[in-house]
Enzyme design. Sequence first.
Site, PDB file in Angstrom:
ATOM      1  CB  CYS A   1      17.776  57.862  58.405  1.00  0.00           C
ATOM      2  SG  CYS A   1      16.294  57.053  57.802  1.00  0.00           S
TER       3      CYS A   1
ATOM      4  CG  ASN B   1      34.221  52.214  57.828  1.00  0.00           C
ATOM      5  OD1 ASN B   1      35.174  51.658  57.300  1.00  0.00           O
ATOM      6  ND2 ASN B   1      34.103  52.342  59.135  1.00  0.00           N
ATOM      7  CD  GLU B   2      34.235  48.658  61.282  1.00  0.00           C
ATOM      8  OE1 GLU B   2      33.870  49.413  62.202  1.00  0.00           O
ATOM      9  OE2 GLU B   2      35.233  47.926  61.365  1.00  0.00           O
TER      10      GLU B   2
ATOM     11  CB  CYS C   1      17.135  54.864  61.717  1.00  0.00           C
ATOM     12  SG  CYS C   1      16.303  56.449  61.654  1.00  0.00           S
TER      13      CYS C   1
ATOM     14  CB  CYS D   1      13.155  58.440  61.505  1.00  0.00           C
ATOM     15  SG  CYS D   1      13.266  57.668  59.884  1.00  0.00           S
TER      16      CYS D   1
ATOM     17  CD  GLU E   1      38.981  49.275  59.266  1.00  0.00           C
ATOM     18  OE1 GLU E   1      39.036  49.234  60.506  1.00  0.00           O
ATOM     19  OE2 GLU E   1      38.129  49.927  58.647  1.00  0.00           O
TER      20      GLU E   1
ATOM     21  CD  GLU F   1      39.533  55.907  64.590  1.00  0.00           C
ATOM     22  OE1 GLU F   1      39.718  56.254  63.419  1.00  0.00           O
ATOM     23  OE2 GLU F   1      38.873  54.909  64.907  1.00  0.00           O
ATOM     24  CE  LYS F   2      44.812  63.413  70.650  1.00  0.00           C
ATOM     25  NZ  LYS F   2      43.409  63.022  70.929  1.00  0.00           N
ATOM     26  CG  PHE F   3      47.250  58.808  71.169  1.00  0.00           C
ATOM     27  CD1 PHE F   3      48.508  59.248  70.752  1.00  0.00           C
ATOM     28  CD2 PHE F   3      46.487  59.652  71.965  1.00  0.00           C
ATOM     29  CE1 PHE F   3      48.996  60.500  71.118  1.00  0.00           C
ATOM     30  CE2 PHE F   3      46.968  60.900  72.346  1.00  0.00           C
ATOM     31  CZ  PHE F   3      48.219  61.327  71.915  1.00  0.00           C
ATOM     32  CG  HIS F   4      43.814  52.947  65.931  1.00  0.00           C
ATOM     33  ND1 HIS F   4      44.550  52.151  65.081  1.00  0.00           N
ATOM     34  CD2 HIS F   4      42.702  52.236  66.242  1.00  0.00           C
ATOM     35  CE1 HIS F   4      43.908  51.010  64.890  1.00  0.00           C
ATOM     36  NE2 HIS F   4      42.784  51.031  65.586  1.00  0.00           N
TER      37      HIS F   4
HETATM   38  C1  GLA Z   1      36.981  50.370  62.653  1.00  0.00           C
HETATM   39  C2  GLA Z   1      36.749  51.441  61.600  1.00  0.00           C
HETATM   40  C3  GLA Z   1      37.945  52.303  61.343  1.00  0.00           C
HETATM   41  C4  GLA Z   1      38.671  52.624  62.615  1.00  0.00           C
HETATM   42  C5  GLA Z   1      39.054  51.346  63.305  1.00  0.00           C
HETATM   43  C6  GLA Z   1      39.870  51.540  64.551  1.00  0.00           C
HETATM   44  O1  GLA Z   1      37.296  49.146  62.176  1.00  0.00           O
HETATM   45  O2  GLA Z   1      36.283  50.928  60.390  1.00  0.00           O
HETATM   46  O3  GLA Z   1      37.519  53.481  60.705  1.00  0.00           O
HETATM   47  O4  GLA Z   1      37.868  53.387  63.442  1.00  0.00           O
HETATM   48  O5  GLA Z   1      37.887  50.668  63.660  1.00  0.00           O
HETATM   49  O6  GLA Z   1      40.281  50.319  65.090  1.00  0.00           O
HETATM   50 ZN    ZN Z   2      15.171  56.430  59.695  1.00  0.00          ZN
END
Ligand code: GLA
Ligand code: ZN
Length: 678
Positions: A121, A155-156, A161, A163, A312, A360-363
């Site tokens: 939130c 992050n992003e 929300c 609530c 990224e 995300e082990k295969f990213h």
């Molecule tokens: C986003 C997120 C990262 C990761 C990548 C994977 O951009 O910010 O933490 O999850 O995607 O592509």
């Molecule tokens: Zn909220």
Amino acid sequence: MKKIYMNENFKHFLHGGDYNPDQWQNYPEVLKEDMRLFKLANCNSMSVGIFAWAALEPEEGKYDFTFLDKAMDDIYANGGRVILATPSGARPAWMAQKYPEVLRVDETRHRRWFGGRHNHCFTSPIYREKVAKINGLLAERYKDHPALIAWHVSNEYSGACHCDLCRDAFRGWLKEKYGTLDELNDQWWTPFWSHIYTDWSQIDPTSPMGECTMSGLFVDWRRFITDQTVDFFKNEIAPLRKYTPNIPVTTNLMGFFPGLDYRKFAKELDFVSHDSYPTWRGDESDIRLASDHAARFDLNRSLKHKPFIQMECTPSNVNHHAYNKLKRPGMHMLAAMQLLAHGSDSVLYFQWRKSRGSTEKFHGAVVDHVGHENTRVFRDVSEVGARLKKLDESILGTVTESRVAIVYDWQNRWALEKTEGFQLRDKKYMNTIHDHYFSLWKRGINVEVIGEDDDFSCYDIIIAPMLYVTSAKMIDKLEQYVKNGGTLQCTYMLGMVNENDRCHLGGFPGGKLKDVFGIWNEEIDTLYPGESNKVELDGVTYKAVDYCELIHAQGAEVLATYGEDFYAGMPAITVNNYGKGKAYYTAFRGEDDFNDKFTELLLNECGITSDFDGELPYGMTAHSRTDGENVYVFLQNYSTKPLTTSTKYTWIIADDKKEVSGEITLASYETLILSRKI
Ligand code: GLA
Ligand code: ZN
């Protein structure tokens, strides 16, 4: 010399990426190896601690910075710098358990459980307090650390929300905006379906459980989400500003992400940073894809009109597309150079090392599970790093000059999304923006992507496709722009509603725009898929698809008319001289051939050409940066085949300072960076 740096104390293209030493605390040999590989990959920057809250504060009020102290020291000792993250993108389980209010409530008013990320939130006082506390501790601890060059806040940011706290805040926001319920009822046109509100507490956000079609409510709810997220962001950065006033602050944006109006965010950032993951296929469809992504990069640059940081991208495949194809050989370098071509001063990856488990082990990552450097991806990454080092001196910090702008507006997108009519499911606003951009991209024209608050007078040509929402301010700015000598192209759907999705009365386009364009738009015909009309311009017949407006010229010169249907002979393209400028109106949706033709017409009229003088075959493009004394052209080939052009100038190749002139052939995926004095 015109150069702008993200951080004056570290004048290098940033190369590196998201690094998660918190996940590897029990693997000291891995952490040691990371530093050897870091240098070997020609990296110089790591983004650390992005989702590390549970490691930093394992129990409420008990902190452990051991892994971060070590990472900061180790990276610095190896010549690197750190973009330090605040950890609010995900929170520890103990916090969600003890303070459920930090978790998000969905649009059906169910509180989310602990799990995932980005699910908090933005209003919760407890969450804000916890975030400010941990951010303050990080800032105080590392304020004098020589590795720290920037803050990566959260992050992003995304989502909303529902609530009680958020709904109350929304009502407060509405009160502030409208002052009275009468005004709100009037703007939202609430007598329709008996929606008149008699108390602020009756208003709820857009939800499938309640009101979900009233477009005025919808665009305000989206605006509120932006404002509330920005407010949350301000709470995040207050302690950073206090302890580290000279360390620049950013958060990673996602291009044309529909959820937030990034222009509001950009005001609070010291520099823009951006994440993107193109679905490269390794065939000719990559050409259009490259253009669509170039538009995103241009948007980033335009948000603050200066270079940005690509925070990224993947060194290889991702894990979250429907099909996670590997980047074909050469594509990594091409895509990295594309970032630079459009104003990025970095190539940063998600991620440095593949995690051992979980989502995300295969990213794609610089370092794979195999753990050593003998991989194709590692070699590709090192090569990019080596090239960036060579370009530091010439290109880092150079700026982009553009005489052409495209208007892309979030509130326009929201209103078009919600409004019923035309093509109901998808009016194709984004596609249309990209279509217009593509015509400019193919010709190697630098473009800015602007909104209502930008200074229009910086551009010779402004293209504003499907500008359905026009506030009084926007109408005024467009009018002034043309009056003062600008060349403006607008299209079908121009100026139908105000910023609250309430129709302009007295004919479209609203207000003075009718005079600016010298037209009146009586009706709009939405065609079924596969249907088309015909428009002839300069002896060539083009298809009109999706939308044909039935407009009347009221002073404008008619450049072309419809060829078919009951409105055959009515104007399809007009131009109007207004003040010192010209206002072009294209009343229908054209396809690529028409957009190419019309763009050429505008560019010729204004004498605008690419900074590269040669013909650009389909798939080759040329965008430029400048330091005011030299121009740097990124000549790139997105085709799977070699392509040839030629130039009348003698250019210096930025990488090795060799000279080139005459015929130039680029191998598939090759980038040649050419410079010459201006
Ligand atoms: C986003 C997120 C990262 C990761 C990548 C994977 O951009 O910010 O933490 O999850 O995607 O592509
Ligand atoms: Zn909220």
